[in-house]
Design an enzyme around this catalytic site. Structure first.
Site, mmCIF file in Angstrom:
data_model
loop_
_atom_site.group_PDB
_atom_site.id
_atom_site.type_symbol
_atom_site.label_atom_id
_atom_site.label_comp_id
_atom_site.label_asym_id
_atom_site.label_seq_id
_atom_site.Cartn_x
_atom_site.Cartn_y
_atom_site.Cartn_z
ATOM 1 C CG HIS A 133 26.516 34.838 37.356
ATOM 2 N ND1 HIS A 133 25.537 34.223 36.818
ATOM 3 C CD2 HIS A 133 25.677 35.408 38.729
ATOM 4 C CE1 HIS A 133 24.418 33.787 37.705
ATOM 5 N NE2 HIS A 133 24.373 34.599 38.667
ATOM 6 C CG ASP A 210 27.472 40.170 33.612
ATOM 7 O OD1 ASP A 210 26.401 41.088 33.771
ATOM 8 O OD2 ASP A 210 27.356 39.114 34.161
ATOM 9 C CD GLN A 213 25.615 41.933 41.312
ATOM 10 O OE1 GLN A 213 25.351 42.998 42.155
ATOM 11 N NE2 GLN A 213 24.740 40.830 41.248
ATOM 12 C CE LYS A 236 21.619 40.232 39.420
ATOM 13 N NZ LYS A 236 21.337 39.384 40.348
ATOM 14 C CB CYS A 376 25.477 31.847 40.084
ATOM 15 S SG CYS A 376 23.781 31.251 40.361
#
Length: 418
Positions: A133, A210, A213, A236, A376
Protein backbone atom coordinates in the site's frame (compact mmCIF):
# COMPACT_ATOMS: atom_id res chain seq x y z
CA UNK A 1 -28.66 -19.72 0.38
CA UNK A 2 -25.67 -21.78 -0.74
CA UNK A 3 -24.41 -23.99 2.09
CA UNK A 4 -20.74 -24.79 2.60
CA UNK A 5 -18.56 -25.95 5.48
CA UNK A 6 -17.01 -23.35 7.76
CA UNK A 7 -19.62 -20.61 7.43
CA UNK A 8 -20.66 -18.57 10.42
CA UNK A 9 -24.32 -17.95 11.28
CA UNK A 10 -24.45 -15.18 8.72
CA UNK A 11 -28.08 -14.21 9.27
CA UNK A 12 -27.48 -13.69 12.99
CA UNK A 13 -24.27 -11.72 12.41
CA UNK A 14 -25.79 -9.48 9.74
CA UNK A 15 -28.46 -8.36 12.22
CA UNK A 16 -25.66 -6.68 14.20
CA UNK A 17 -24.73 -4.40 11.26
CA UNK A 18 -27.37 -1.71 10.62
CA UNK A 19 -26.01 -0.52 7.27
CA UNK A 20 -26.46 -3.96 5.72
CA UNK A 21 -30.22 -3.42 5.92
CA UNK A 22 -30.02 -0.23 3.91
CA UNK A 23 -31.97 -0.04 0.67
CA UNK A 24 -30.11 1.88 -2.02
CA UNK A 25 -31.08 1.97 -5.71
CA UNK A 26 -34.60 1.08 -6.88
CA UNK A 27 -35.45 -0.79 -3.72
CA UNK A 28 -32.34 -2.96 -3.80
CA UNK A 29 -30.72 -3.87 -0.49
CA UNK A 30 -27.04 -3.03 -0.46
CA UNK A 31 -24.51 -5.78 -1.19
CA UNK A 32 -21.45 -4.43 0.58
CA UNK A 33 -18.22 -5.77 -0.96
CA UNK A 34 -15.73 -3.11 0.11
CA UNK A 35 -14.62 -4.29 3.54
CA UNK A 36 -10.94 -4.08 2.58
CA UNK A 37 -11.43 -0.30 2.41
CA UNK A 38 -13.45 -0.11 5.61
CA UNK A 39 -15.63 -2.57 7.47
CA UNK A 40 -19.15 -1.95 8.61
CA UNK A 41 -19.71 -1.36 12.32
CA UNK A 42 -21.84 -3.60 14.55
CA UNK A 43 -24.36 -2.14 16.96
CA UNK A 44 -22.15 -3.19 19.85
CA UNK A 45 -19.45 -0.76 18.69
CA UNK A 46 -21.92 2.02 17.91
CA UNK A 47 -23.49 1.58 21.35
CA UNK A 48 -20.07 1.75 23.03
CA UNK A 49 -19.31 5.02 21.25
CA UNK A 50 -22.65 6.53 22.24
CA UNK A 51 -22.28 5.32 25.82
CA UNK A 52 -18.84 6.92 26.06
CA UNK A 53 -19.95 10.30 24.73
CA UNK A 54 -23.20 10.35 26.70
CA UNK A 55 -21.89 9.11 30.05
CA UNK A 56 -18.09 9.21 30.28
CA UNK A 57 -16.76 11.97 28.02
CA UNK A 58 -13.70 13.66 29.53
CA UNK A 59 -10.00 14.01 28.83
CA UNK A 60 -7.81 11.22 30.11
CA UNK A 61 -4.93 10.69 32.53
CA UNK A 62 -4.97 14.00 34.42
CA UNK A 63 -8.44 14.61 35.80
CA UNK A 64 -9.11 13.40 39.35
CA UNK A 65 -12.89 13.70 39.13
CA UNK A 66 -15.13 10.68 38.54
CA UNK A 67 -15.92 11.08 34.85
CA UNK A 68 -12.27 11.71 33.94
CA UNK A 69 -11.23 8.61 35.84
CA UNK A 70 -13.92 6.62 34.01
CA UNK A 71 -12.68 7.92 30.65
CA UNK A 72 -9.10 6.99 31.54
CA UNK A 73 -10.18 3.52 32.62
CA UNK A 74 -12.06 2.98 29.36
CA UNK A 75 -9.17 4.27 27.23
CA UNK A 76 -6.52 2.22 29.00
CA UNK A 77 -8.90 -0.73 29.13
CA UNK A 78 -9.00 -0.66 25.34
CA UNK A 79 -5.21 -0.93 25.34
CA UNK A 80 -5.48 -4.03 27.51
CA UNK A 81 -7.99 -5.55 25.09
CA UNK A 82 -5.81 -4.86 22.05
CA UNK A 83 -2.73 -6.27 23.80
CA UNK A 84 -4.58 -9.51 24.55
CA UNK A 85 -6.03 -9.63 21.01
CA UNK A 86 -2.56 -9.60 19.41
CA UNK A 87 -0.83 -11.56 22.22
CA UNK A 88 1.51 -8.69 23.09
CA UNK A 89 3.91 -9.50 25.94
CA UNK A 90 3.10 -6.15 27.56
CA UNK A 91 0.25 -3.63 27.32
CA UNK A 92 2.94 -0.92 27.28
CA UNK A 93 3.99 -2.12 23.82
CA UNK A 94 0.63 -1.04 22.34
CA UNK A 95 0.65 2.51 20.96
CA UNK A 96 -2.54 4.17 19.75
CA UNK A 97 -2.27 6.24 16.56
CA UNK A 98 -4.89 7.69 14.24
CA UNK A 99 -4.47 4.95 11.60
CA UNK A 100 -1.99 2.43 10.20
CA UNK A 101 -0.43 5.10 7.99
CA UNK A 102 0.56 7.08 11.07
CA UNK A 103 1.90 3.91 12.68
CA UNK A 104 4.14 3.25 9.67
CA UNK A 105 5.27 6.88 9.51
CA UNK A 106 6.01 6.77 13.23
CA UNK A 107 8.53 3.97 12.74
CA UNK A 108 10.08 5.58 9.68
CA UNK A 109 10.62 8.85 11.54
CA UNK A 110 11.95 7.14 14.66
CA UNK A 111 14.59 5.38 12.60
CA UNK A 112 15.54 8.58 10.83
CA UNK A 113 16.18 10.33 14.14
CA UNK A 114 17.56 7.40 16.11
CA UNK A 115 21.09 6.93 17.35
CA UNK A 116 23.12 3.87 16.42
CA UNK A 117 22.57 0.98 16.05
CA UNK A 118 19.09 1.81 14.71
CA UNK A 119 19.76 4.94 12.70
CA UNK A 120 18.99 4.89 8.97
CA UNK A 121 21.50 6.98 7.01
CA UNK A 122 23.35 7.12 3.68
CA UNK A 123 25.35 4.00 4.54
CA UNK A 124 22.23 1.85 5.04
CA UNK A 125 19.40 0.26 3.08
CA UNK A 126 15.64 -0.07 3.45
CA UNK A 127 13.77 -3.08 2.02
CA UNK A 128 10.06 -3.15 1.08
CA UNK A 129 7.99 -4.91 -1.62
CA UNK A 130 6.30 -3.96 -4.86
CA UNK A 131 2.88 -4.99 -3.51
CA UNK A 132 2.77 -2.47 -0.66
CA UNK A 133 0.00 0.00 0.00
CA UNK A 134 1.25 3.53 -0.62
CA UNK A 135 1.32 3.97 3.17
CA UNK A 136 4.17 1.48 3.29
CA UNK A 137 6.03 2.96 0.32
CA UNK A 138 5.91 6.74 0.62
CA UNK A 139 7.23 7.00 4.23
CA UNK A 140 10.29 4.95 3.23
CA UNK A 141 10.82 7.02 0.09
CA UNK A 142 10.71 10.15 2.23
CA UNK A 143 13.14 8.65 4.72
CA UNK A 144 15.50 7.59 1.94
CA UNK A 145 15.38 11.08 0.41
CA UNK A 146 16.12 12.73 3.76
CA UNK A 147 18.90 10.40 4.85
CA UNK A 148 20.47 9.20 1.61
CA UNK A 149 19.62 5.57 2.41
CA UNK A 150 19.02 3.19 -0.52
CA UNK A 151 15.51 1.87 -1.01
CA UNK A 152 15.22 -1.69 -2.37
CA UNK A 153 12.23 -3.95 -2.92
CA UNK A 154 11.04 -7.43 -3.77
CA UNK A 155 9.28 -7.80 -7.12
CA UNK A 156 6.18 -9.83 -7.93
CA UNK A 157 5.66 -13.07 -9.79
CA UNK A 158 3.11 -13.35 -12.59
CA UNK A 159 0.65 -15.06 -10.25
CA UNK A 160 0.73 -12.30 -7.63
CA UNK A 161 3.23 -13.68 -5.15
CA UNK A 162 6.40 -12.11 -3.80
CA UNK A 163 9.50 -13.04 -5.77
CA UNK A 164 11.99 -13.99 -3.07
CA UNK A 165 14.52 -15.53 -5.47
CA UNK A 166 16.91 -12.63 -4.80
CA UNK A 167 16.26 -12.30 -1.08
CA UNK A 168 19.99 -12.13 -0.26
CA UNK A 169 20.38 -9.21 -2.67
CA UNK A 170 17.36 -7.28 -1.37
CA UNK A 171 18.08 -7.86 2.32
CA UNK A 172 21.81 -7.38 2.87
CA UNK A 173 24.22 -6.63 5.69
CA UNK A 174 23.46 -2.94 5.07
CA UNK A 175 19.70 -3.32 5.58
CA UNK A 176 18.38 -1.56 8.69
CA UNK A 177 14.63 -2.12 8.25
CA UNK A 178 12.46 -4.54 6.27
CA UNK A 179 8.83 -3.41 6.01
CA UNK A 180 6.19 -5.48 4.25
CA UNK A 181 2.50 -6.27 4.25
CA UNK A 182 1.21 -9.50 5.75
CA UNK A 183 -1.75 -9.54 3.34
CA UNK A 184 -1.93 -7.47 0.14
CA UNK A 185 -4.91 -5.13 -0.08
CA UNK A 186 -5.05 -5.48 -3.89
CA UNK A 187 -3.78 -8.98 -4.65
CA UNK A 188 -5.07 -10.68 -1.52
CA UNK A 189 -1.75 -12.51 -1.22
CA UNK A 190 -0.74 -13.77 2.23
CA UNK A 191 3.02 -13.37 2.37
CA UNK A 192 5.63 -15.86 3.69
CA UNK A 193 6.52 -14.06 6.91
CA UNK A 194 8.90 -16.68 8.28
CA UNK A 195 11.32 -16.62 5.34
CA UNK A 196 11.53 -12.81 5.27
CA UNK A 197 11.88 -12.44 9.04
CA UNK A 198 14.57 -15.14 9.16
CA UNK A 199 16.67 -13.37 6.53
CA UNK A 200 16.21 -10.01 8.23
CA UNK A 201 17.29 -11.41 11.57
CA UNK A 202 20.32 -13.06 9.97
CA UNK A 203 21.62 -9.63 8.92
CA UNK A 204 20.45 -7.78 12.04
CA UNK A 205 17.69 -5.78 10.35
CA UNK A 206 14.50 -4.70 12.09
CA UNK A 207 11.17 -5.94 10.73
CA UNK A 208 7.92 -3.97 10.47
CA UNK A 209 4.78 -5.81 9.34
CA UNK A 210 1.72 -3.98 8.00
CA UNK A 211 -1.14 -6.13 9.31
CA UNK A 212 -3.98 -3.83 8.23
CA UNK A 213 -5.50 -6.53 6.00
CA UNK A 214 -4.68 -9.33 8.47
CA UNK A 215 -5.82 -8.15 11.90
CA UNK A 216 -9.53 -8.09 10.91
CA UNK A 217 -9.49 -11.49 9.27
CA UNK A 218 -7.24 -13.97 11.06
CA UNK A 219 -5.62 -14.59 14.44
CA UNK A 220 -2.74 -12.12 14.91
CA UNK A 221 0.02 -13.16 17.29
CA UNK A 222 2.82 -10.60 17.31
CA UNK A 223 5.12 -12.94 19.23
CA UNK A 224 4.67 -15.75 16.70
CA UNK A 225 5.32 -13.38 13.79
CA UNK A 226 8.79 -12.61 15.11
CA UNK A 227 8.66 -8.99 13.91
CA UNK A 228 9.89 -5.94 15.79
CA UNK A 229 6.88 -3.77 14.92
CA UNK A 230 3.34 -4.53 13.73
CA UNK A 231 0.91 -1.89 12.47
CA UNK A 232 -2.82 -2.10 11.82
CA UNK A 233 -5.94 0.06 11.82
CA UNK A 234 -9.25 -0.07 13.65
CA UNK A 235 -11.77 0.86 10.98
CA UNK A 236 -11.12 -2.28 8.92
CA UNK A 237 -11.87 -4.53 11.92
CA UNK A 238 -15.35 -3.30 12.91
CA UNK A 239 -13.96 -0.34 14.85
CA UNK A 240 -14.37 3.39 14.20
CA UNK A 241 -12.20 5.51 11.97
CA UNK A 242 -9.47 7.61 13.55
CA UNK A 243 -7.76 4.85 15.54
CA UNK A 244 -4.73 2.77 14.61
CA UNK A 245 -2.24 0.63 16.49
CA UNK A 246 1.50 0.24 16.48
CA UNK A 247 2.92 -2.64 18.47
CA UNK A 248 6.65 -2.57 19.12
CA UNK A 249 9.10 -4.56 21.19
CA UNK A 250 9.54 -2.92 24.60
CA UNK A 251 13.30 -2.50 24.40
CA UNK A 252 13.03 -0.75 21.03
CA UNK A 253 10.34 1.62 22.25
CA UNK A 254 12.55 2.51 25.18
CA UNK A 255 15.58 3.21 22.97
CA UNK A 256 13.98 5.01 20.03
CA UNK A 257 13.09 8.73 20.03
CA UNK A 258 9.50 10.04 19.96
CA UNK A 259 7.79 11.00 16.71
CA UNK A 260 5.64 13.89 17.98
CA UNK A 261 6.16 16.29 20.85
CA UNK A 262 3.52 17.78 23.14
CA UNK A 263 1.41 17.10 26.15
CA UNK A 264 1.25 13.67 27.80
CA UNK A 265 4.42 12.33 26.15
CA UNK A 266 6.70 14.18 28.54
CA UNK A 267 8.15 13.44 31.95
CA UNK A 268 9.57 16.90 32.70
CA UNK A 269 9.76 20.10 30.66
CA UNK A 270 11.91 23.19 31.16
CA UNK A 271 12.70 26.01 28.76
CA UNK A 272 16.03 24.34 28.08
CA UNK A 273 15.15 20.67 27.62
CA UNK A 274 12.59 17.93 28.19
CA UNK A 275 12.56 14.31 29.21
CA UNK A 276 10.02 11.82 27.98
CA UNK A 277 7.46 9.53 29.55
CA UNK A 278 7.89 5.77 29.17
CA UNK A 279 6.17 3.95 26.31
CA UNK A 280 3.41 3.89 25.26
CA UNK A 281 2.72 7.50 26.31
CA UNK A 282 6.08 8.60 24.90
CA UNK A 283 4.52 8.14 21.44
CA UNK A 284 1.02 9.51 22.15
CA UNK A 285 1.41 13.28 22.20
CA UNK A 286 -1.65 15.42 22.87
CA UNK A 287 -5.22 14.39 23.50
CA UNK A 288 -5.49 10.86 22.14
CA UNK A 289 -8.37 9.35 20.14
CA UNK A 290 -10.25 8.43 23.31
CA UNK A 291 -13.69 7.54 21.96
CA UNK A 292 -12.12 5.79 18.99
CA UNK A 293 -10.00 3.63 21.29
CA UNK A 294 -13.10 2.75 23.30
CA UNK A 295 -14.82 1.79 20.05
CA UNK A 296 -11.85 -0.31 19.00
CA UNK A 297 -11.97 -2.08 22.36
CA UNK A 298 -15.64 -2.89 21.72
CA UNK A 299 -14.74 -4.17 18.24
CA UNK A 300 -12.07 -6.43 19.75
CA UNK A 301 -14.67 -7.75 22.19
CA UNK A 302 -17.07 -8.41 19.31
CA UNK A 303 -14.54 -10.22 17.12
CA UNK A 304 -13.12 -12.20 20.03
CA UNK A 305 -16.56 -13.40 21.08
CA UNK A 306 -17.08 -14.86 17.60
CA UNK A 307 -13.52 -16.19 17.41
CA UNK A 308 -10.84 -15.18 14.92
CA UNK A 309 -10.29 -18.81 13.91
CA UNK A 310 -13.95 -19.07 12.97
CA UNK A 311 -13.86 -15.75 11.12
CA UNK A 312 -10.81 -16.92 9.15
CA UNK A 313 -12.54 -20.22 8.25
CA UNK A 314 -15.68 -18.34 7.16
CA UNK A 315 -13.73 -15.98 4.94
CA UNK A 316 -11.68 -18.80 3.45
CA UNK A 317 -14.91 -20.56 2.41
CA UNK A 318 -16.37 -17.37 0.95
CA UNK A 319 -13.12 -16.54 -0.87
CA UNK A 320 -12.83 -20.05 -2.31
CA UNK A 321 -16.39 -19.81 -3.61
CA UNK A 322 -15.84 -16.29 -4.99
CA UNK A 323 -12.61 -17.20 -6.81
CA UNK A 324 -14.32 -20.20 -8.38
CA UNK A 325 -17.37 -18.25 -9.52
CA UNK A 326 -15.38 -15.28 -10.82
CA UNK A 327 -13.36 -17.59 -13.04
CA UNK A 328 -16.64 -18.66 -14.65
CA UNK A 329 -17.22 -15.10 -15.92
CA UNK A 330 -16.10 -14.70 -19.57
CA UNK A 331 -13.23 -12.28 -20.18
CA UNK A 332 -12.59 -11.81 -16.45
CA UNK A 333 -8.99 -11.87 -15.21
CA UNK A 334 -8.18 -12.08 -11.53
CA UNK A 335 -5.14 -9.99 -10.61
CA UNK A 336 -3.41 -12.07 -7.97
CA UNK A 337 -3.66 -15.69 -6.81
CA UNK A 338 -6.41 -17.64 -8.54
CA UNK A 339 -6.92 -20.10 -5.70
CA UNK A 340 -7.88 -19.58 -2.05
CA UNK A 341 -4.53 -20.94 -0.87
CA UNK A 342 -2.49 -18.33 1.03
CA UNK A 343 -4.78 -15.50 0.04
CA UNK A 344 -7.10 -13.14 1.83
CA UNK A 345 -10.65 -12.09 1.06
CA UNK A 346 -9.89 -9.17 -1.28
CA UNK A 347 -10.15 -10.14 -4.95
CA UNK A 348 -9.19 -7.67 -7.68
CA UNK A 349 -10.02 -8.25 -11.32
CA UNK A 350 -10.41 -6.71 -14.76
CA UNK A 351 -13.33 -7.48 -17.07
CA UNK A 352 -12.33 -7.50 -20.72
CA UNK A 353 -11.63 -3.99 -21.93
CA UNK A 354 -14.32 -2.39 -19.75
CA UNK A 355 -12.78 0.23 -17.52
CA UNK A 356 -13.06 -0.66 -13.81
CA UNK A 357 -14.78 2.64 -13.06
CA UNK A 358 -17.52 1.72 -15.54
CA UNK A 359 -17.80 -1.73 -13.97
CA UNK A 360 -18.16 -0.16 -10.53
CA UNK A 361 -20.81 2.31 -11.63
CA UNK A 362 -23.00 -0.30 -13.28
CA UNK A 363 -22.63 -2.61 -10.27
CA UNK A 364 -23.64 0.27 -8.03
CA UNK A 365 -26.88 0.59 -9.98
CA UNK A 366 -27.53 -3.02 -8.96
CA UNK A 367 -26.92 -2.15 -5.31
CA UNK A 368 -23.45 -3.77 -5.29
CA UNK A 369 -20.71 -1.73 -3.61
CA UNK A 370 -17.18 -2.55 -4.82
CA UNK A 371 -13.94 -0.60 -4.96
CA UNK A 372 -12.40 0.62 -8.23
CA UNK A 373 -9.02 2.18 -8.95
CA UNK A 374 -5.48 1.24 -8.00
CA UNK A 375 -6.37 0.82 -4.31
CA UNK A 376 -3.39 2.88 -3.14
CA UNK A 377 -1.15 0.22 -4.70
CA UNK A 378 -0.33 1.77 -8.07
CA UNK A 379 3.00 -0.08 -8.48
CA UNK A 380 1.03 -3.35 -8.58
CA UNK A 381 -1.11 -2.06 -11.43
CA UNK A 382 2.02 -0.94 -13.28
CA UNK A 383 3.58 -4.37 -12.76
CA UNK A 384 0.63 -6.09 -14.41
CA UNK A 385 0.10 -3.50 -17.14
CA UNK A 386 -3.36 -2.37 -16.10
CA UNK A 387 -4.69 1.12 -15.30
CA UNK A 388 -6.87 -0.03 -12.39
CA UNK A 389 -8.96 -2.93 -11.11
CA UNK A 390 -12.36 -3.66 -9.67
CA UNK A 391 -12.03 -5.12 -6.17
CA UNK A 392 -14.59 -7.16 -4.26
CA UNK A 393 -13.66 -7.78 -0.64
CA UNK A 394 -15.44 -9.92 1.90
CA UNK A 395 -15.73 -10.13 5.68
CA UNK A 396 -17.44 -12.05 8.47
CA UNK A 397 -20.87 -10.72 7.42
CA UNK A 398 -20.41 -11.68 3.74
CA UNK A 399 -22.45 -14.55 2.36
CA UNK A 400 -22.47 -16.83 -0.69
CA UNK A 401 -25.52 -14.84 -1.79
CA UNK A 402 -23.31 -11.73 -1.94
CA UNK A 403 -20.97 -13.60 -4.29
CA UNK A 404 -23.89 -14.72 -6.44
CA UNK A 405 -25.17 -11.13 -6.60
CA UNK A 406 -21.73 -10.00 -7.78
CA UNK A 407 -21.65 -12.62 -10.52
CA UNK A 408 -25.15 -11.65 -11.67
CA UNK A 409 -24.11 -8.00 -11.58
CA UNK A 410 -21.05 -8.68 -13.73
CA UNK A 411 -23.26 -10.42 -16.29
CA UNK A 412 -25.37 -7.27 -16.36
CA UNK A 413 -22.18 -5.24 -16.91
CA UNK A 414 -21.16 -7.42 -19.83
CA UNK A 415 -24.58 -7.13 -21.40
CA UNK A 416 -24.67 -3.36 -20.84
CA UNK A 417 -21.40 -2.83 -22.67
CA UNK A 418 -22.27 -5.39 -25.30
Amino acid sequence: MTQMPGLLDIEAIRKDFPLLDRVVHDGKKIVYLDSAATSQKPRQVLDALNEYYERHNANVHRGVYLVAEEATALYEGARDKVAAFINAPSRDEVIFTKNASESLNLVANMLGWADEPYRVDRETEIAITEMEHHSNIVPWQLLAQRTGAKLKWFGLTDDGRLDLSNIEEVITEKTKIVSFTLVSNLLGTVNPVEAIVRRAQDVGALVLIDASQAAPHMPLDVQALGADFVAFTGHKMCGPTGIGVLWGRQELLEDLPPFLGGGEMIETVSMHSSTYAPAPHKFEAGTPPIAQAVGLGAAVDYLSAIGMDKIAAHEHAITEYAVKRLQEVPDLRIIGPTTAEDRGAAISFVLGDIHPHDVGQVLDEQGIAVRVGHHCARPVCLRYGIPATTRASFYLYSSPADVDALIDGLEHVRNFFG
